[in-house]
Design a protein around this motif. Structure first.
Motif, PDB file in Angstrom:
ATOM      1  N   ARG A 174       0.828  -1.203   0.000  1.00  0.00           N
ATOM      2  CA  ARG A 174       0.000   0.000   0.000  1.00  0.00           C
ATOM      3  C   ARG A 174       0.865   1.257   0.000  1.00  0.00           C
ATOM      4  O   ARG A 174       0.471   2.271  -0.556  1.00  0.00           O
ATOM      5  N   GLN A 198      -1.389   3.014  -2.539  1.00  0.00           N
ATOM      6  CA  GLN A 198      -2.010   4.317  -2.347  1.00  0.00           C
ATOM      7  C   GLN A 198      -0.975   5.434  -2.198  1.00  0.00           C
ATOM      8  O   GLN A 198      -1.321   6.598  -2.313  1.00  0.00           O
ATOM      9  N   LEU A 199       0.282   5.088  -1.957  1.00  0.00           N
ATOM     10  CA  LEU A 199       1.323   6.102  -1.836  1.00  0.00           C
ATOM     11  C   LEU A 199       2.603   5.578  -2.471  1.00  0.00           C
ATOM     12  O   LEU A 199       3.108   4.532  -2.075  1.00  0.00           O
ATOM     13  N   SER A 220      -6.250   1.685  -6.351  1.00  0.00           N
ATOM     14  CA  SER A 220      -6.549   2.420  -5.126  1.00  0.00           C
ATOM     15  C   SER A 220      -6.407   3.923  -5.300  1.00  0.00           C
ATOM     16  O   SER A 220      -6.944   4.685  -4.508  1.00  0.00           O
ATOM     17  N   MET A 221      -5.671   4.353  -6.324  1.00  0.00           N
ATOM     18  CA  MET A 221      -5.574   5.779  -6.619  1.00  0.00           C
ATOM     19  C   MET A 221      -6.649   6.215  -7.606  1.00  0.00           C
ATOM     20  O   MET A 221      -7.037   7.377  -7.642  1.00  0.00           O
ATOM     21  N   PRO A 224     -11.472   6.606  -5.537  1.00  0.00           N
ATOM     22  CA  PRO A 224     -11.375   7.161  -4.176  1.00  0.00           C
ATOM     23  C   PRO A 224     -12.268   6.480  -3.171  1.00  0.00           C
ATOM     24  O   PRO A 224     -12.051   6.575  -1.978  1.00  0.00           O
ATOM     25  N   SER A 228      -7.983   2.177   1.919  1.00  0.00           N
ATOM     26  CA  SER A 228      -7.133   1.169   2.531  1.00  0.00           C
ATOM     27  C   SER A 228      -7.400   1.085   4.021  1.00  0.00           C
ATOM     28  O   SER A 228      -7.779   2.057   4.671  1.00  0.00           O
ATOM     29  N   THR A 261      -3.160   9.541  -0.170  1.00  0.00           N
ATOM     30  CA  THR A 261      -3.009   8.978  -1.503  1.00  0.00           C
ATOM     31  C   THR A 261      -2.225   9.961  -2.357  1.00  0.00           C
ATOM     32  O   THR A 261      -2.621  11.124  -2.467  1.00  0.00           O
ATOM     33  N   LEU A 284      -6.206  10.902  -5.999  1.00  0.00           N
ATOM     34  CA  LEU A 284      -4.951  11.549  -5.609  1.00  0.00           C
ATOM     35  C   LEU A 284      -5.203  12.782  -4.752  1.00  0.00           C
ATOM     36  O   LEU A 284      -6.057  13.612  -5.076  1.00  0.00           O
TER      37      LEU A 284
END
Length: 456
Positions: A174, A198-199, A220-221, A224, A228, A261, A284
């Protein structure tokens, strides 16, 4: 014994207690302790960190004592962060097959990450190695860590390429932070297979090539609504965390990490255009592509990133106009497009009115309008879009002229190939010539008669 470990205040006493714990592994398994003197942050605020029975401040321990932890076969949470530990990690470190959380950040560890045995069963969920002197290639020991969700190896001396197998062999990632290392080569498109990512932080390396178009598929990006569930580990109250650069400040996020994110690829050697597909990542909250060699223009649909709070595209080679859709970013609070080749009028809008610092638009010699008070648009060259409009009108005019000329020559050529048309045309020309000559002869007679009468 746990109470004694909590209250120890000198490194020697703590080391003595640790050795006592090691002499009775049954009592030491799955234990973690709280050091109240350890300052940490949660979403930019102070937080409490759990440690594994070792002094967490002002410690002069070396990693020679690290081999002793290899006997704690049931240890699940290990936090040795923010100490003065030095040396290399022992080879037996990965025998801790029950270990879920490992935090060795902000020490002086060095050397390469030791390899694991082929039979190694990786149970790690969170690994923090940032702020050390580790070297070597990306740690291959992490290959096959199916449960690994957080990996932070920033601020080290890792080098080489980023292995494509991360996208398939570490499927639960993640958070991936590789910032401030010496990684080279292109960013593998296989990272787009990390559906939970996500990052992504790869800032301050030497990465080259393009930004993968496949990043537009990061699930995951992109969605929205998919949030997570990073939180406590194995039912404990130990919270995971991550250090990032947020709106120009280095902060540590913990409790609200699941809402974070973003992508940070700043400070590399990336080139070519910014993929339009990045505008599909509607979840994002920050995007930092500054200090690269990116060209072309800002994606037209940048306004579709309606959750974006921070956008930094400064110090690139971007050209063209600022897309009007950027005015739709109602949550945008940090913005920087300085040191590019942008031109045209700066868009206005409800949120753009608050971004009134002229420095965020500086060194774009074609930009005009507020907040650049000294550069009114009347005295500035047209934006590329406007110039493209003029070019379109010119091409339309040229096309019409070319069509007329081409049509004339087709008609003229048919006169030479069709005899009846040619005869009719020549006959018409002869008749017109006769009529003209008759009129001219009458005028000539009139003028001659008038001149004769004058001399009588």
């Amino acid at each position: 014994m746990a109470e004694q470990a909590r209250t120890c205040r000198t490194p020697l006493l703590c080391l003595f207690l640790c050795l006592q714990l090691l002499s009775s592994p049954q009592q030491a398994t799955s234990k973690y302790f709280d050091d109240n003197d350890h300052d940490t942050f949660s979403g930019g605020q102070p937080r409490r960190t759990l440690s594994s029975g070792v002094p967490s401040r002002n410690s002069s321990n070396s990693s020679g004592a690290g081999a002793a932890f290899c006997r704690l076969l049931s240890l699940q949470i290990l936090d040795l962060s923010n100490n003065r530990l030095t040396g290399e990690l022992p080879d037996c470190w990965w025998d801790l097959q029950a270990l879920q959380f490992m935090d060795l950040s902000n020490n002086s560890f060095s050397g390469e990450i030791p390899a694991a045995e082929p039979s190694h069963n990786c149970s790690l969920e969170s690994v923090h190695l940032a702020g050390n002197r580790f070297t070597g290639v990306f740690p291959p020991v992490l290959r096959g860590c199916d449960s690994l969700a957080t990996l932070d190896i920033g601020n080290n001396r890792f080098f080489g390429g980023i292995p494509p197998w991360i996208g398939t062999q570490v499927p639960s990632l993640r958070i991936l932070s590789l910032r401030s290392n010496r990684f080279t080569g292109e960013i593998p498109g296989e990272l787009s297979r990390l559906s939970h990512l996500q990052l992504l932080d790869m800032a301050n390396n030497s990465l080259t090539g393009q930004i993968p178009v496949a990043f537009g598929n990061l699930t995951s990006m992109r969605n929205p609504e998919i949030v997570s569930s990073l939180g406590s580990l194995d039912g404990s109250n130990y919270q995971d965390r991550i250090d990032i650069i947020w709106k120009g400040q280095e902060l540590i996020f913990q409790k609200i990490i699941r809402l974070l994110t973003g992508i940070d690829l700043s400070g590399n050697l990336l080139s070519d255009c910014i993929p339009e597909e990045l505008t599909n990542l509607h979840g994002l909250r920050f995007l930092n592509l500054s200090r690269n060699h990116l060209s072309c223009g800002i994606p037209r649909d940048i306004g579709s990133l309606n959750l974006l709070e921070s956008l930094d595209l400064s110090c690139n080679e971007l050209s063209g106009a600022i897309p009007p859709s950027i005015s739709a970013l109602s949550t945008l609070s940090t913005f920087n497009i300085s040191n590019n080749h942008l031109a045209g009028r700066i868009p206005s809008g409800s949120q753009m009115q608050t971004l009134d610092d002229p420095s965020i638009y500086s060194n774009n010699y074609g930009l005009c309008g507020l907040p650049l008070i000294d550069v009114p648009c009347a005295n500035t060259s047209l934006a590329s879009d406007e110039r493209n409009g003029e070019g379109f009108d010119q091409w339309l005019c040229y096309s019409v002229i070319a069509g007329v000329v081409f049509g004339f020559w087709i008609w003229f050529g048919m006169l030479f190939t069709i005899e009846t048309w040619r005869s009719a045309l020549l006959f018409s020309v002869d008749q017109m010539q006769c009529k003209v000559m008759q009129k001219l002869s009458r005028i000539d007679q009139f003028l001659s008669k008038r001149n004769t009468d004058k001399f009588l």
